[in-house]
Scaffold this active site. Structure first.
Site, PDB file in Angstrom:
ATOM      1  N   LYS A 246      44.839  20.744 -17.424  1.00  0.00           N
ATOM      2  CA  LYS A 246      45.949  21.672 -16.673  1.00  0.00           C
ATOM      3  C   LYS A 246      47.090  21.967 -17.457  1.00  0.00           C
ATOM      4  O   LYS A 246      47.607  22.937 -17.666  1.00  0.00           O
ATOM      5  CB  LYS A 246      46.398  20.795 -15.298  1.00  0.00           C
ATOM      6  N   SER A 247      47.713  21.047 -18.230  1.00  0.00           N
ATOM      7  CA  SER A 247      48.883  21.265 -19.032  1.00  0.00           C
ATOM      8  C   SER A 247      48.551  22.430 -20.137  1.00  0.00           C
ATOM      9  O   SER A 247      49.206  23.058 -20.269  1.00  0.00           O
ATOM     10  CB  SER A 247      49.322  19.666 -19.815  1.00  0.00           C
TER      11      SER A 247
ATOM     12  N   ARG B  53      50.085  26.225 -20.644  1.00  0.00           N
ATOM     13  CA  ARG B  53      50.518  26.568 -22.073  1.00  0.00           C
ATOM     14  C   ARG B  53      49.992  27.878 -22.794  1.00  0.00           C
ATOM     15  O   ARG B  53      50.472  28.572 -23.439  1.00  0.00           O
ATOM     16  CB  ARG B  53      50.829  25.301 -23.147  1.00  0.00           C
TER      17      ARG B  53
ATOM     18  N   ARG C 268      62.074  18.604  -6.112  1.00  0.00           N
ATOM     19  CA  ARG C 268      61.846  17.882  -7.392  1.00  0.00           C
ATOM     20  C   ARG C 268      63.003  18.290  -8.279  1.00  0.00           C
ATOM     21  O   ARG C 268      63.489  19.629  -8.444  1.00  0.00           O
ATOM     22  CB  ARG C 268      60.629  18.376  -7.911  1.00  0.00           C
TER      23      ARG C 268
ATOM     24  N   SER D 120      60.106  13.161 -20.581  1.00  0.00           N
ATOM     25  CA  SER D 120      59.212  14.304 -19.954  1.00  0.00           C
ATOM     26  C   SER D 120      58.829  15.516 -20.876  1.00  0.00           C
ATOM     27  O   SER D 120      59.870  16.166 -21.471  1.00  0.00           O
ATOM     28  CB  SER D 120      60.407  14.774 -18.817  1.00  0.00           C
TER      29      SER D 120
ATOM     30  N   ASP E 181      50.268  10.589 -14.999  1.00  0.00           N
ATOM     31  CA  ASP E 181      49.435  11.093 -13.846  1.00  0.00           C
ATOM     32  C   ASP E 181      48.409  10.282 -13.333  1.00  0.00           C
ATOM     33  O   ASP E 181      47.704  10.561 -12.186  1.00  0.00           O
ATOM     34  CB  ASP E 181      48.984  12.355 -14.318  1.00  0.00           C
TER      35      ASP E 181
ATOM     36  N   LYS F 158      57.370  13.140  -8.472  1.00  0.00           N
ATOM     37  CA  LYS F 158      55.996  13.780  -8.998  1.00  0.00           C
ATOM     38  C   LYS F 158      55.789  14.792  -7.641  1.00  0.00           C
ATOM     39  O   LYS F 158      56.883  14.777  -6.719  1.00  0.00           O
ATOM     40  CB  LYS F 158      55.002  13.019  -9.399  1.00  0.00           C
TER      41      LYS F 158
ATOM     42  N   ARG G 139      55.252   9.040  -5.735  1.00  0.00           N
ATOM     43  CA  ARG G 139      53.716   8.375  -5.728  1.00  0.00           C
ATOM     44  C   ARG G 139      53.823   6.905  -5.671  1.00  0.00           C
ATOM     45  O   ARG G 139      53.078   6.213  -5.524  1.00  0.00           O
ATOM     46  CB  ARG G 139      53.235   8.831  -7.148  1.00  0.00           C
TER      47      ARG G 139
ATOM     48  N   ARG H 147      46.588  14.391  -6.522  1.00  0.00           N
ATOM     49  CA  ARG H 147      46.206  13.121  -7.120  1.00  0.00           C
ATOM     50  C   ARG H 147      46.252  12.218  -6.102  1.00  0.00           C
ATOM     51  O   ARG H 147      45.360  10.992  -6.151  1.00  0.00           O
ATOM     52  CB  ARG H 147      47.194  12.866  -8.284  1.00  0.00           C
TER      53      ARG H 147
HETATM   54  C1  S3P Z   1      53.156  17.822 -17.796  1.00  0.00           C
HETATM   55  C2  S3P Z   1      54.275  16.546 -18.066  1.00  0.00           C
HETATM   56  C3  S3P Z   1      54.224  15.773 -16.986  1.00  0.00           C
HETATM   57  C4  S3P Z   1      53.025  15.387 -16.044  1.00  0.00           C
HETATM   58  C5  S3P Z   1      52.776  16.721 -15.185  1.00  0.00           C
HETATM   59  C6  S3P Z   1      52.108  17.788 -16.573  1.00  0.00           C
HETATM   60  C7  S3P Z   1      53.249  18.784 -18.793  1.00  0.00           C
HETATM   61  O1  S3P Z   1      55.623  15.478 -16.174  1.00  0.00           O
HETATM   62  O2  S3P Z   1      53.136  14.402 -15.047  1.00  0.00           O
HETATM   63  O3  S3P Z   1      51.639  16.487 -14.605  1.00  0.00           O
HETATM   64  O4  S3P Z   1      52.252  19.702 -18.358  1.00  0.00           O
HETATM   65  O5  S3P Z   1      54.263  18.915 -19.375  1.00  0.00           O
HETATM   66  P1  S3P Z   1      56.830  15.301 -16.945  1.00  0.00           P
HETATM   67  O6  S3P Z   1      57.090  16.168 -17.890  1.00  0.00           O
HETATM   68  O7  S3P Z   1      57.929  15.426 -15.776  1.00  0.00           O
HETATM   69  O8  S3P Z   1      56.810  13.799 -17.329  1.00  0.00           O
END
Ligand code: S3P
Length: 423
Positions: free
Chosen positions: A12-13, A17, A116, A161, A310, A337, A341, A383
């Site tokens: 996903k991340s 990007r 958030r 983060s 996560d 989150k 959580r 999740r």
């Molecule tokens: C993510 C960073 C994390 C993660 C999120 C995805 C990302 O969050 O919990 O699911 O893609 O950079 P934080 O940057 O708030 O820690």
């Protein structure tokens, strides 16, 4: 029991990007093994609204980049509305890009996004000269960004983060001079790896990142490795269901993401990495995992937390099958989150009869305990839903999710896969 092997869906991340960086590059980009989850599709929709041509063909995506400063609104719109749905990664990273554009946008999202905190991005972007307004001094959506010229920044991040770090790296591409970002604890580094391959001038020295502004990014093709955060549910399912053995192919094994593997090994879990390789700068491998009857509790804290942030809900389920205490602390970030959580895990585990104590920054799970059944409040958090669907594999009575649709946020096809592996 869970048995078999499968190719893992995209990370996903990295998928977010890939869309964002391709959109602000010059030329055509192909993204393979893209995650077609709702969150990543929110990113696609936002960039399409800013004039980027994005074509989707199965799991391949073709993006024609507009250049660093080429995103645009329709001429008749003076304030473009962008809806990020449930996606924290979309809003936070995109804020860094929008701050450097020459038009105005307002970002909205769903009810969870509305709770958030965005100040963590707003504050440093304002230091760079960005004009940002919104609810609670631009902490909460809707948030309006009047893009324009940015200065540079030398910023010590108060929270660990990757989303904040990435937003600042992206904004620094538009800066007037060299920017420096300092992390306290290392968070996932997909932005640094991928942006460099697009031609950005980024130097990383452990926790310190130096970014020089650039005129343009090149185009390139990207392969998205499988998402270890999605694999985590199947991994835990295999560890706790008698007779299981599963081979998960194509898992992203970036060292900033593999905390769950370290923890499983410490807990006596049977997990092995086979055929490790590198694709597009990211470590990838296959994971072989099998039923582990002798699990023991462990402590998860400090620098390990960002490497498995996560995965904590599913690790909590695993911990109910481990002998002794599993202590999770230094994880207050869990409260902000998709749901809180800490509460969503602790309250639901208590409902199922587990012996669990809530902490200000984590929880203690006292094992082993057997789980009964009941209706789980998912808080529409993907999740949480998947974690308790795995608990259902070992509970004495059925566990019912109050909403399982939210799983599509990150893992479309999840229940089909679980069914295929269940023997
Ligand atoms: C993510 C960073 C994390 C993660 C999120 C995805 C990302 O969050 O919990 O699911 O893609 O950079 P934080 O940057 O708030 O820690």
């Amino acid at each position: 029991m869970l048995k078999g092997s499968f190719e893992l869906i995209g990370d996903k991340s990295i998928s977010h990007r890939a869309i964002m960086f391709s959109s602000i590059s010059q030329g055509k980009n192909k993204i393979s093994n893209f995650l077609m989850g709702q969150d990543c599709l929110s990113t696609v929709n936002c960039f399409r609204k800013m004039g980027v041509n994005i074509e989707i063909n199965n799991n391949e995506v073709y993006v024609t980049g507009k250049g660093l400063r080429g995103l645009k609104t329709n001429d008749n719109i003076d304030n473009l509305l962008l809806d990020v749905g449930n996606s924290g990664t979309t809003i936070r990273l995109m804020m860094g890009i929008l701050a450097g554009q020459n038009f105005k946008t307002t970002i909205i999202g769903d009810e969870s996004i509305g709770r958030r905190p965005m100040k963590r991005v707003t504050d440093p972007l304002r230091q760079m000269g960005a004009i940002i307004t919104g609810k609670d001094d631009a902490n909460l959506t809707p948030i309006t960004i009047e893009g324009g010229k940015l200065t540079h920044i030398d910023y010590h991040m108060p929270v660990s983060s990757a989303q904040v770090k990435s937003a600042l790296i992206l904004a620094s591409l538009y800066g007037d001079d060299t920017s420096f970002i300092h992390e306290k604890v290392k968070s996932r580094n997909h932005t640094e790896i991928m942006l460099k391959s697009f031609g950005a001038d980024i130097q990383v020295n452990n926790l310190d990142i130096k970014i020089n502004p650039v005129e343009e990014l090149f185009n390139r093709d990207i392969y998205v490795p499988g998402d270890i955060s999605s694999a985590a549910f199947i991994i835990v399912g295999a560890l706790i269901c008698e007779g299981s053995e599963v081979l998960i192919k194509n898992v992203g094994l970036n060292e900033t993401r593999v905390g769950i593997i370290e923890v499983i090994k410490k807990m006596n879990g049977k997990i092995e990495i086979v055929d490790e390789r590198k694709i597009c700068g990211e470590k990838v491998g296959d994971i072989l995992v099998s039923y582990s009857p002798n699990l023991i509790g462990t402590t998860i804290d400090k620098d390990l937390i960002p490497k498995l942030i996560d995965e904590i809900p599913i690790i909590a389920i695993l911990a109910t099958r481990a002998e002794g205490n599993t202590i999770i602390k230094d994880a207050a970030e869990l409260k902000v989150k998709e749901s809180n959580r800490i509460k969503s895990v602790v309250d639901n585990l208590k409902l199922l009869g587990a012996n669990v104590e809530e902490l200000e920054d984590g929880m203690i799970i006292k094992g082993k305990s057997s789980l009964s059944g009941g209706t789980i409040k998912t808080f529409n958090d993907h999740r949480i839903a998947m974690s308790f669907s795995i608990a259902n594999l070992i509970s004495n009575q059925s566990i019912i999710l109050d909403n399982d649709k939210c799983i599509d946020i990150s893992f479309p096809g999840y229940f089909n896969l679980l069914k295929k592996l269940s023997k």
